[in-house]
Write an enzyme that holds these catalytic residues in place. Structure first.
Site, PDB file in Angstrom:
ATOM      1  N   ASP A  74       0.897  -1.144   0.000  1.00 41.38           N
ATOM      2  CA  ASP A  74       0.000   0.000   0.000  1.00 41.38           C
ATOM      3  C   ASP A  74       0.943   1.203   0.000  1.00 41.38           C
ATOM      4  O   ASP A  74       1.822   1.293   0.843  1.00 41.38           O
ATOM      5  CB  ASP A  74      -0.849  -0.036   1.275  1.00 41.38           C
ATOM      6  CG  ASP A  74      -1.809   1.118   1.345  1.00 41.38           C
ATOM      7  OD1 ASP A  74      -2.411   1.422   0.315  1.00 41.38           O
ATOM      8  OD2 ASP A  74      -1.948   1.719   2.422  1.00 41.38           O
ATOM      9  N   LYS A  75       0.768   2.128  -0.970  1.00 49.94           N
ATOM     10  CA  LYS A  75       1.800   3.158  -1.172  1.00 49.94           C
ATOM     11  C   LYS A  75       1.964   4.109   0.007  1.00 49.94           C
ATOM     12  O   LYS A  75       3.032   4.253   0.584  1.00 49.94           O
ATOM     13  CB  LYS A  75       1.465   3.971  -2.427  1.00 49.94           C
ATOM     14  CG  LYS A  75       2.438   5.124  -2.683  1.00 49.94           C
ATOM     15  CD  LYS A  75       2.081   5.885  -3.934  1.00 49.94           C
ATOM     16  CE  LYS A  75       0.859   6.753  -3.767  1.00 49.94           C
ATOM     17  NZ  LYS A  75       1.124   8.028  -3.089  1.00 49.94           N
TER      18      LYS A  75
END
Length: 674
Positions: A369-370
């Site tokens: 998840d960035k």
């Protein structure tokens, strides 16, 4: 073999730590007493073994002397009885409890072997024809006691890691009272008490700094090696070490709810939980026990029926049973488990599910998840653009801030920071409404205001005016006023310095990295390219993350997902291994199997490599523990007797002890690669 059954409440209790940090000491002391007990029994047996050997007819025969005198066999019997009862007591007690539990294990085997040897030798003293083997009995018990003593010290080393975590919590705290500072026990602190932390001391409770500032060393709790600056309003964790400033802390909750107590409980539970490897070892140990008894009795029958003396046949049986003790096998996995779980916790890797941790070796794809993992998660407003001449930029951000003031989202934090910098007063918002994964809406100054993602515009077929320009690394939110597109706010998020290294190491390990984000494709493509990732999936809503993970699994990938544990919960649960990052003290509520205290992507790599190393240690231990039996058992049974190769019970005991100590030492060399 299950650890707590293996020594029936006697030896491995140090694995079962108390959850109260102050109770942990008595557990430790109890274990130290156990070691002292084995040590004392060893020295008493050692003192008695010398005269037993000198009085033994077989040893005299070896030495070519005859020191027999009237009644010498009775003295030998008396001394050996003391050795059997006093020295053999731990094993005899274990035999009884394992028999009661119908779970014969190591203690049952040793107890059985020494009882057979003793009973037969006593029968010789009182008239049965043959050779007693009191000296073998004494040396067997002596070596067994020594082996247990050494092994328990190794086991204690593994559990000491958890003890160190327990000891991080100071026993006393300086409580600030009106007009005075009073020392109290840490476990009496409750929410909203105020405590003083002096230079060099450990913080006694989780809380918020009320006044003062300092640098804190949190490395034992989070794995973050650099001292962290803490000022008024910052959170502090109990157990962290204060630098040279002093400060006052408002306590957030009682000691039993502190982050450290949760970690200790988590480590404790993980140490007790069984993984597939442990179940494999348990099964192998059960079978080894059965094989020991069957082979032992079979060996006795064979030699006795082929014309050997009953003494020879018995000696073979005792040796086989002793060599076959599944002791090393019973310890092979639990020792590694104890060591790895506690070591991980000290590096900020919290294992909640042992199987997930051991399966880290199977990972083929890591989905990141960035925001906040690969990037810092600190969004800063890079530009504010109005599409309407009547609406100034300051108005646009003022209206947006009214909607974002109650949100924890990084974008909201970025907008609020900008408003603070511009010294703009945030207006009130009514009729607040969240649009899942796409933004928020509310009434501000009588106008209906929406702050939404590009996805919302697409879905509602709203065209973006020509003057919209955002570069690839910017995240954009649009502001709508009374259904009209009024403008946009662009924010940028910096990539973490460690991210590129982490992705590179994954590639070296042949693990694919995938970026999964709700952000727009341009931003995702830019970050993915900069870091050299394999692919990216952009503009996904929280509920779609789950489907993307499923798609990867359908394609045969073994997926680890990293997320912040709150809105990523379904995806974390769906992934083969869910890794929650940066979730701090909410460790109890997560759906993830593993929690990383820091959001550092390097920790994810450390976790995978450490999972692999841990599994390797377990397999090495299992191979060693079973392999030595394959070689030693036939020798003990007398397969090479015709060639003059025969193992005595004492040599059997030495081999068994050596195999156990090898397993213990191998487990203790486990390390987390930084």
């Amino acid at each position: 073999m299950e650890m707590n059954k293996m020594h029936e409440g006697m030896e491995h209790q140090q694995m079962h730590h108390s959850h109260d940090p102050h109770m942990g000491m008595s557990e430790h002391d109890h274990h130290a007493m156990m070691i002292a007990d084995f040590k004392k029994r060893f020295y008493v047996v050692l003192a008695l073994t010398a005269p037993i050997m000198l009085l033994s007819t077989m040893i005299q025969h070896f030495m070519g002397v005859n020191w027999q005198f009237k009644g010498s066999s009775y003295i030998l019997f008396a001394l050996s009885s003391v050795v059997f009862v006093y020295g053999g007591w731990p094993f005899l007690a274990g035999l009884v409890s394992e028999a009661k539990a119908r779970n014969p294990g190591m203690m049952f085997l040793i107890g059985f072997a020494i009882t057979v040897a003793y009973s037969y030798s006593v029968a010789i003293v009182f008239g049965l024809k043959g050779m007693d083997f009191f000296w073998e009995l004494a040396t067997l018990i002596l070596i067994m006691l020594l082996g247990h003593w050494i092994e328990m010290r190794s086991v204690m080393g593994a559990s000491n890691e958890l003890e160190l975590l327990v000891k991080l919590m100071p026993a006393d705290a300086h409580m600030v009272m009106p007009g005075m500072v009073h020392d109290v026990k840490t476990d009496t602190l409750k929410a909203n008490d105020v405590i003083l932390v002096k230079p060099g001391e450990k913080v006694a409770a989780d809380g918020i700094i009320l006044e003062g500032e300092s640098y804190l060393n949190e490395s034992m709790l989070t794995g973050e090696s650099r001292p962290v600056q803490k000022v008024k309003g910052d959170k502090v964790i109990a157990g962290s070490i204060n630098g040279n400033g002093s400060f006052k802390v408002t306590v957030s909750h009682a000691a039993k709810d502190s982050y450290l107590s949760q970690v200790v409980k988590l480590v404790d539970d993980a140490q007790k939980s069984k993984s597939q490897t442990q179940l494999l070892a348990d099964t192998a140990a059960k079978w080894l026990t059965v094989i020991a008894l069957i082979t032992g009795i079979g060996t006795f029958m064979y030699w006795f029926l082929t014309g050997q003396t009953i003494a020879f046949a018995m000696e073979r049986m005792v040796t086989v049973i002793v060599i076959c003790c599944p002791h090393a096998l019973g310890l092979a996995v639990p020792l590694v488990v104890a060591k790895s779980t506690a070591l991980s916790a000290k590096h900020g890797l919290l294992i909640k599910n042992r199987t997930a941790f051991e399966n880290a070796r199977k990972i083929t794809t890591v989905v990141f998840d960035k925001t906040g993992t690969l990037t810092l998660g600190k969004f800063e407003v890079s530009k504010v653009v109005s599409f309407n001449k009547e609406i100034k930029q300051d108005d646009l951000i003022r209206l947006a801030s009214a909607l974002e003031q109650n949100s924890e989202h990084p974008i909201a934090t970025g907008i609020l920071q900008k408003v603070k910098d511009l010294k703009i007063t945030i207006p009130q918002a009514q009729n607040f409404k969240a649009i899942t994964g796409q933004g928020v809406g509310a009434t501000v100054d009588g106008k209906r205001v929406l702050v939404v993602s590009p996805g919302y515009l697409k879905e509602n077929k709203l065209a973006v005016p020509g003057e919209y320009q955002a570069n690839d690394t910017e995240t954009v939110v649009f502001v709508l006023i009374d259904q009209h597109l009024a403008g946009y706010i662009a924010l940028s998020d910096e990539i973490r310095a460690e991210s590129a290294d982490a992705i590179k190491t994954l590639r070296q390990e042949n693990i694919k990295s995938v970026l999964l984000t709700g952000d727009n494709s341009k931003v995702a493509a830019s970050v993915s390219k900069t870091l050299g990732m394999d692919s990216f999936i952009a503009e996904v809503l929280p509920h779609q993350k789950l489907d993307k993970i499923k798609d990867l699994q359908i394609n045969g990938e073994f997926v680890a997902m990293t997320g912040d544990g709150v809105n990523d919960a379904p995806a974390l649960a769906q992934a083969d291994i869910g890794i929650a990052v940066g979730s701090g003290s909410d460790i109890a509520a997560e759906t993830a199997g593993i929690v990383l205290v820091n959001s550092n992507p390097k920790d994810i790599v450390s976790l995978i490599l450490f999972g692999k190393a841990t599994y390797r240690k377990m397999i090495q231990n299992l191979i060693w523990a079973t392999g030595y039996n394959v070689v030693a058992l036939p020798l003990a049974a007398g397969v090479l007797y015709s060639r003059g190769v025969l193992l005595s019970p004492a040599v059997g005991a030495v081999l068994m002890t050596v195999s156990t100590v090898v397993v213990a030492i191998n487990a203790s060399t486990l390390k987390v690669k930084e």
